[in-house]
Design a protein around this motif. Structure first.
Motif, short mmCIF file in Angstrom:
data_model
loop_
_atom_site.label_atom_id
_atom_site.label_comp_id
_atom_site.label_asym_id
_atom_site.label_seq_id
_atom_site.Cartn_x
_atom_site.Cartn_y
_atom_site.Cartn_z
N GLY A 289 0.79 -1.22 0.00
CA GLY A 289 0.00 0.00 0.00
C GLY A 289 0.82 1.27 0.00
N LEU A 290 2.10 1.17 0.32
CA LEU A 290 2.94 2.36 0.37
C LEU A 290 3.57 2.70 -0.98
N LEU A 291 3.56 1.76 -1.92
CA LEU A 291 4.25 1.96 -3.19
C LEU A 291 3.26 2.10 -4.34
N GLU A 294 4.19 1.45 -10.40
CA GLU A 294 5.49 1.45 -11.07
C GLU A 294 6.60 1.07 -10.10
N ALA A 295 6.53 1.57 -8.86
CA ALA A 295 7.55 1.22 -7.87
C ALA A 295 7.47 -0.26 -7.50
N GLN A 296 6.26 -0.81 -7.41
CA GLN A 296 6.12 -2.24 -7.13
C GLN A 296 6.72 -3.08 -8.26
N PRO A 326 8.09 -2.04 5.56
CA PRO A 326 8.22 -0.58 5.61
C PRO A 326 9.38 -0.18 6.52
N GLU A 327 9.95 0.98 6.24
CA GLU A 327 10.96 1.55 7.10
C GLU A 327 10.30 2.02 8.41
N ALA A 332 9.03 4.83 3.48
CA ALA A 332 9.71 4.07 2.43
C ALA A 332 9.56 2.59 2.73
N VAL A 333 9.90 1.79 1.71
CA VAL A 333 9.85 0.33 1.83
C VAL A 333 11.24 -0.20 1.54
N ARG A 334 11.73 -1.08 2.43
CA ARG A 334 13.05 -1.70 2.26
C ARG A 334 12.86 -3.13 1.80
N LEU A 335 13.58 -3.50 0.76
CA LEU A 335 13.52 -4.85 0.21
C LEU A 335 14.93 -5.41 0.20
#
Length: 394
Positions: A289-291, A294-296, A326-327, A332-335
């Motif tokens: 839900g945060l991205l 395109e970012a996903q 999520p951070e 932001a999201v960390r992968l």
């Protein structure tokens, strides 16, 4: 039944020039015998300018730059050396001036950069000073008539030059936009080939190498063939999607589904069933839900590239872990994709191909940066490797 050959379009475009030439030459034949030579000279100069303005160029080996330079040079030469009475130019000067304006427009808009300036300046000069051919030879002309004639000619020349240069700039912008769109399309196809097709082909190569090991049971062979078939079908599906994206039918291109974080469990599960290292995924429920979409898609491509690199370059890996969360600040999201070291799996080391590899992570780093994120990779203690991607939220 005999039919006449069709008329070529370029021949149809010559008729206006032929018609203009005949109309401008006809009055010269009707001139007084004593003035016929001077009248013919004026008519030929006007005809040359009209032909250059109306004909399609290049014509054989003659380019527009050559023809325009010849028309302007001939006009300036006649201005200097005209031998006849002053009344004769009054008929042909307006037609020649209009033709030179047309030549100026075509030269500034269509000629290459190195010729547009010099040829345009020469044609513009010929158009500006053309009224002097008549004004300088008038008995009691005066300076006011000369200045008025030049100004009367200069203003339209400047207007036509500005309009042609403006259209030239628009043409250049459109060409750059088309080139950029084509480049982006090629990059999109290259990304698709690298991210999806190359991943499946790598899996097929490893499965084929595993099938060459001795002591294979019939059930293992059957399972191997099924996996090869599934990987090949997925590669074909990816190629079909890319071909669909290249079609002019936008409706067909718009049906391509964009992969995202929700597809990671299936990707990781498929990776773990191909005889490679054990793979697990830890996907936080609120990360997607945060991205943006395109970012996903970029995050999915990062995981796909990392898993492909594990197959290619880490034959000793015994486990792969994919984490998406999520951070702490929620912005932001960390992968992360990390693999652990272990004993080599005999016979499953893929053969190195000359010139292969080395561009996947670099391209993904640029793609991640376009979203405002970062992509890093490096050793993971004690003997593994980790890829880390951070993407900002919406």
């Amino acid at each position: 039944m005999r039919t006449d050959p069709p008329i070529r379009p370029d021949r149809l475009r010559r008729w206006p020039a032929v018609t203009a030439a005949l109309l401008l030459l006809a009055p010269a034949a009707l001139a007084h015998p004593g003035d016929r030579g001077a009248a013919l000279l004026l008519a030929l100069t006007a005809v040359l300018a009209a032909v250059v303005a109306l004909l399609p160029w290049p014509l054989g080996r003659i380019t527009l730059a050559t023809a325009a330079g010849a028309a302007a040079g001939a006009s300036l030469l006649v201005d200097l050396c005209y031998p006849g009475p002053y009344r004769l130019p009054a008929f042909w000067v307006p037609f020649e001036w209009l033709a030179l304006i047309g030549v100026l427009f075509r030269a500034l808009r269509r000629l290459p950069d190195r010729w547009a300036g010099p040829i345009g300046a020469l044609v513009g000069l010929a158009a500006v000073v053309l009224p002097l051919r008549f004004a300088l030879r008038m008995p009691q002309g005066g300076a006011a008539g000369l200045v008025g004639g030049v100004l009367f000619s200069l203003l339209p020349v400047l207007g036509v030059a500005g309009a042609s240069l403006y259209l030239r700039v628009l043409d250049a912008r459109r060409e750059r936009a088309v080139a950029g769109a084509r480049r982006e399309q090629r990059l999109e196809v290259a990304r698709g080939l690298h991210d999806f097709v190359a991943h499946e082909i790598t899996g097929i190569v490893l499965e084929a190498q595993a099938g060459q090991l001795p002591g294979q049971e019939a059930e293992e062979t059957a399972a191997l063939l099924r996996r090869l078939e599934e990987a090949g079908l997925r590669a074909l599906d990816s190629m079909d999607e890319m071909v669909g994206a290249l079609r002019e039918d936008q409706e067909a291109a718009g049906t391509t589904r964009r992969l995202g974080l929700a597809d990671l469990p299936e990707l990781v599960a498929r990776f773990g069933t191909k005889g490679g290292p054990r793979a697990t995924v830890d996907l936080a429920p609120d990360a997607a839900g945060l991205l943006t979409a395109e970012a996903q898609a970029t995050a999915y491509a990062v995981v796909l590239e990392a898993l492909t690199n594990v197959r290619r370059h880490a034959p000793r890996a015994t486990g792969v872990t994919v984490r998406v969360a999520p951070e702490p600040d929620g912005r932001a999201v960390r992968l992360t994709v990390g693999d652990t070291g272990g004993p080599a799996t005999r016979g499953l080391r893929p053969r190195r191909r000359p010139g292969a590899g080395g561009t996947g992570l670099a391209g993904l780093a640029a793609r991640t940066a376009a979203h405002g994120g970062t992509l890093t990779s490096g050793p993971l203690d004690p003997s593994g490797w980790q890829v880390c991607c951070v993407l900002p939220g919406r």
